[in-house]
Design a protein around this motif. Structure first.
Motif, PDB file in Angstrom:
ATOM      1  N   MET A   1      13.305   0.675  18.535  1.00 18.80           N
ATOM      2  CA  MET A   1      14.258   1.764  18.575  1.00 18.80           C
ATOM      3  C   MET A   1      14.656   2.061  20.015  1.00 18.80           C
ATOM      4  SD  MET A   1      14.728   2.759  15.413  1.00 18.80           S
ATOM      5  CE  MET A   1      15.329   4.436  15.467  1.00 18.80           C
ATOM      6  N   GLY A   2      15.959   2.302  20.235  1.00 18.18           N
ATOM      7  CA  GLY A   2      16.426   2.633  21.567  1.00 18.18           C
ATOM      8  C   GLY A   2      16.146   4.082  21.900  1.00 18.18           C
ATOM      9  N   ARG A   3      16.271   4.419  23.146  1.00 18.13           N
ATOM     10  CA  ARG A   3      16.050   5.802  23.540  1.00 18.13           C
ATOM     11  C   ARG A   3      17.221   6.661  23.083  1.00 18.13           C
ATOM     12  NH1 ARG A   3      18.983   7.054  28.127  1.00 18.13           N
ATOM     13  NH2 ARG A   3      19.879   5.281  29.251  1.00 18.13           N
ATOM     14  N   ALA A   4      16.963   7.953  22.868  1.00 15.33           N
ATOM     15  CA  ALA A   4      17.985   8.853  22.361  1.00 15.33           C
ATOM     16  C   ALA A   4      19.110   8.991  23.380  1.00 15.33           C
ATOM     17  CB  ALA A   4      17.377  10.224  22.062  1.00 15.33           C
ATOM     18  N   MET A   5      20.324   9.085  22.869  1.00  7.42           N
ATOM     19  CA  MET A   5      21.492   9.256  23.725  1.00  7.42           C
ATOM     20  C   MET A   5      21.927  10.720  23.726  1.00  7.42           C
ATOM     21  SD  MET A   5      23.944   6.080  22.637  1.00  7.42           S
ATOM     22  CE  MET A   5      23.562   4.384  23.010  1.00  7.42           C
ATOM     23  N   HIS A   6      22.417  11.176  24.861  1.00  8.07           N
ATOM     24  CA  HIS A   6      23.055  12.490  24.908  1.00  8.07           C
ATOM     25  C   HIS A   6      24.526  12.307  24.580  1.00  8.07           C
ATOM     26  CE1 HIS A   6      24.389  16.448  26.076  1.00  8.07           C
ATOM     27  NE2 HIS A   6      25.264  15.891  26.884  1.00  8.07           N
ATOM     28  N   PHE A   7      25.013  13.051  23.613  1.00 12.18           N
ATOM     29  CA  PHE A   7      26.394  12.905  23.183  1.00 12.18           C
ATOM     30  C   PHE A   7      27.175  14.192  23.381  1.00 12.18           C
ATOM     31  CE2 PHE A   7      27.443   9.071  20.679  1.00 12.18           C
ATOM     32  CZ  PHE A   7      26.264   8.378  20.872  1.00 12.18           C
ATOM     33  N   PRO A   8      28.405  14.080  23.872  1.00 15.58           N
ATOM     34  CA  PRO A   8      29.342  15.191  23.724  1.00 15.58           C
ATOM     35  C   PRO A   8      29.788  15.225  22.265  1.00 15.58           C
ATOM     36  CG  PRO A   8      30.466  13.300  24.630  1.00 15.58           C
ATOM     37  CD  PRO A   8      29.010  12.913  24.497  1.00 15.58           C
ATOM     38  N   ARG A   9      30.583  16.204  21.907  1.00 15.62           N
ATOM     39  CA  ARG A   9      31.121  16.248  20.546  1.00 15.62           C
ATOM     40  C   ARG A   9      32.351  15.341  20.492  1.00 15.62           C
ATOM     41  NH1 ARG A   9      29.436  19.582  16.865  1.00 15.62           N
ATOM     42  NH2 ARG A   9      31.477  19.652  15.858  1.00 15.62           N
ATOM     43  N   ILE A  10      32.343  14.402  19.552  1.00  6.90           N
ATOM     44  CA  ILE A  10      33.369  13.367  19.490  1.00  6.90           C
ATOM     45  C   ILE A  10      33.961  13.282  18.088  1.00  6.90           C
ATOM     46  CG2 ILE A  10      33.873  10.915  19.871  1.00  6.90           C
ATOM     47  CD1 ILE A  10      31.284  10.739  21.484  1.00  6.90           C
ATOM     48  N   LEU A  11      35.282  13.178  18.024  1.00  4.97           N
ATOM     49  CA  LEU A  11      35.973  12.801  16.796  1.00  4.97           C
ATOM     50  C   LEU A  11      36.387  11.352  16.948  1.00  4.97           C
ATOM     51  CD1 LEU A  11      37.487  13.275  14.091  1.00  4.97           C
ATOM     52  CD2 LEU A  11      39.442  14.071  15.469  1.00  4.97           C
ATOM     53  N   VAL A  12      35.951  10.489  16.012  1.00 10.62           N
ATOM     54  CA  VAL A  12      36.287   9.072  16.053  1.00 10.62           C
ATOM     55  C   VAL A  12      37.335   8.791  14.984  1.00 10.62           C
ATOM     56  CG1 VAL A  12      35.449   6.708  15.888  1.00 10.62           C
ATOM     57  CG2 VAL A  12      33.978   8.486  16.875  1.00 10.62           C
ATOM     58  N   LEU A  13      38.551   8.472  15.426  1.00  9.26           N
ATOM     59  CA  LEU A  13      39.621   8.096  14.515  1.00  9.26           C
ATOM     60  C   LEU A  13      39.555   6.597  14.244  1.00  9.26           C
ATOM     61  CD1 LEU A  13      42.586  10.072  16.155  1.00  9.26           C
ATOM     62  CD2 LEU A  13      41.055  10.832  14.328  1.00  9.26           C
ATOM     63  N   GLY A  14      39.819   6.210  13.001  1.00 12.01           N
ATOM     64  CA  GLY A  14      39.744   4.789  12.660  1.00 12.01           C
ATOM     65  C   GLY A  14      38.322   4.295  12.589  1.00 12.01           C
ATOM     66  N   ALA A  15      37.421   5.118  12.065  1.00 10.76           N
ATOM     67  CA  ALA A  15      35.996   4.793  12.091  1.00 10.76           C
ATOM     68  C   ALA A  15      35.587   3.762  11.055  1.00 10.76           C
ATOM     69  CB  ALA A  15      35.172   6.069  11.891  1.00 10.76           C
ATOM     70  N   THR A  16      36.502   3.350  10.183  1.00 16.32           N
ATOM     71  CA  THR A  16      36.142   2.358   9.166  1.00 16.32           C
ATOM     72  C   THR A  16      36.465   0.926   9.610  1.00 16.32           C
ATOM     73  OG1 THR A  16      38.291   2.632   8.081  1.00 16.32           O
ATOM     74  CG2 THR A  16      36.458   3.993   7.278  1.00 16.32           C
ATOM     75  N   GLY A  17      37.041   0.762  10.789  1.00 10.92           N
ATOM     76  CA  GLY A  17      37.350  -0.565  11.297  1.00 10.92           C
ATOM     77  C   GLY A  17      36.126  -1.241  11.899  1.00 10.92           C
ATOM     78  N   ARG A  18      36.351  -2.421  12.487  1.00 16.06           N
ATOM     79  CA  ARG A  18      35.231  -3.212  13.000  1.00 16.06           C
ATOM     80  C   ARG A  18      34.469  -2.498  14.111  1.00 16.06           C
ATOM     81  NH1 ARG A  18      36.760  -9.670  13.411  1.00 16.06           N
ATOM     82  NH2 ARG A  18      36.606 -10.111  11.177  1.00 16.06           N
TER      83      ARG A  18
END
Length: 291
Positions: A1-18
């Motif tokens: 398992m990788g180390r935890a990432m710090h994330f901002p709040r993100i909206l991902v458009l087109g999330a069903t693509g490759r």
């Protein structure tokens, strides 16, 4: 398992693509609290933290992006989708909708573009090289970049267009390999060299860019250096047959990523074919992480 990432709040458009699928698998594997930090967009209902709407609608984008720091727009029409009847011009419409949605929601925008905007450019290609696309896809992405950056300046939205190189496994070499695969070979014995990035490395780079500030309007996205396509197939143990490269074949297309390296870092192994193949194969083992 990788180390935890710090994330901002993100909206991902087109999330069903490759690329969206890559991010969902790898960000979850890395410990991202996606329920709190990442909202995925789709056009049909799915189980999990999804928003269902048409990403061409800027009002819908704005509603979904409320409270988000960043909109990552992966939505787009590829040549494959265009062959099935999708409108290539939607690449422009999608980019502008993301910018307008970002303006309304107070979010900055990262737009997935493509190295195809460079067309037949050879050698080391920096972001300052004027776009010279040869394909309808490249032309649509170049127009999207131009208009989205201009609209962002008009509306006061930070816009960065990401010229993404080949992604190992989502490309025409590893991703589309079939028995009997043939590959150009030049007189010096080498096969075409292109800018590549492994899927896990791409996921980390996009996370870093989503958290960075003061990004430029355009960034090349790939691992440093270039990868010989034959070496990539060899590293994967996939058989291929050489064929003489035609006179107009381009031996090397390499994205200059010195600007990118101001916002993320690479290890020497990230540029090796065997690393990219290992990342691609590991990705296939993470299906159970997709909601």
């Amino acid at each position: 398992m990788g180390r935890a990432m710090h994330f901002p709040r993100i909206l991902v458009l087109g999330a069903t693509g490759r690329i969206g699928a890559i991010l969902r698998r790898l960000w979850l594997r890395s410990g991202a609290r996606t329920g709190d930090h990442v909202l995925w967009q789709a056009r049909a209902a799915r189980h999990g933290n999804w928003a269902v709407f048409d990403p061409r609608d800027p009002d819908a984008v704005a509603r979904a992006a409320r409270g988000c720091d960043t909109i990552l727009c992966l939505a787009g029409v590829t040549p494959t989708r265009a062959a099935r009847g999708a409108a290539m011009a939607d690449n422009v419409r999608l980019g502008l909708a993301a910018v307008r949605g970002g303006a309304a929601a107070g979010a900055r925008v990262l737009l997935a573009s493509s190295a195809a905007v460079y067309g037949g450019g050879q050698g080391l290609l920096a972001e300052t090289v004027p776009p010279a696309p040869l394909s309808d896809y490249g032309r649509a992405k170049a127009e999207m970049e131009h208009r989205a950056i201009a609209l962002g300046a008009e509306l006061g939205v930070s816009v960065t267009c990401l010229r993404i190189g080949n992604v190992a496994g989502a490309d025409a070499i590893l991703g589309d390999w079939r028995p009997g695969f043939r590959l150009d070979r030049f007189a010096d014995g080498r096969t075409p060299r292109r800018s590549y990035v492994g899927p896990a490395t791409l996921a980390r780079v996009l996370k870093d860019l989503a958290a960075a500030s003061d990004l430029p309007p355009v960034l090349n996205v790939a691992a440093p250096g270039s990868v010989e396509m034959g070496a990539l197939l060899d590293a994967a143990g996939l058989a291929w047959t050489p064929r003489p490269a035609p006179e107009d074949a381009i031996a090397r297309v390499q994205l200059d990523v010195s600007a990118l390296e101001r916002f993320t870092s690479f290890a020497p192994r990230d540029s090796l074919p065997r690393t990219m193949v290992a990342e691609w194969r590991e990705l296939a083992c993470l299906e159970t992480y997709i909601s």
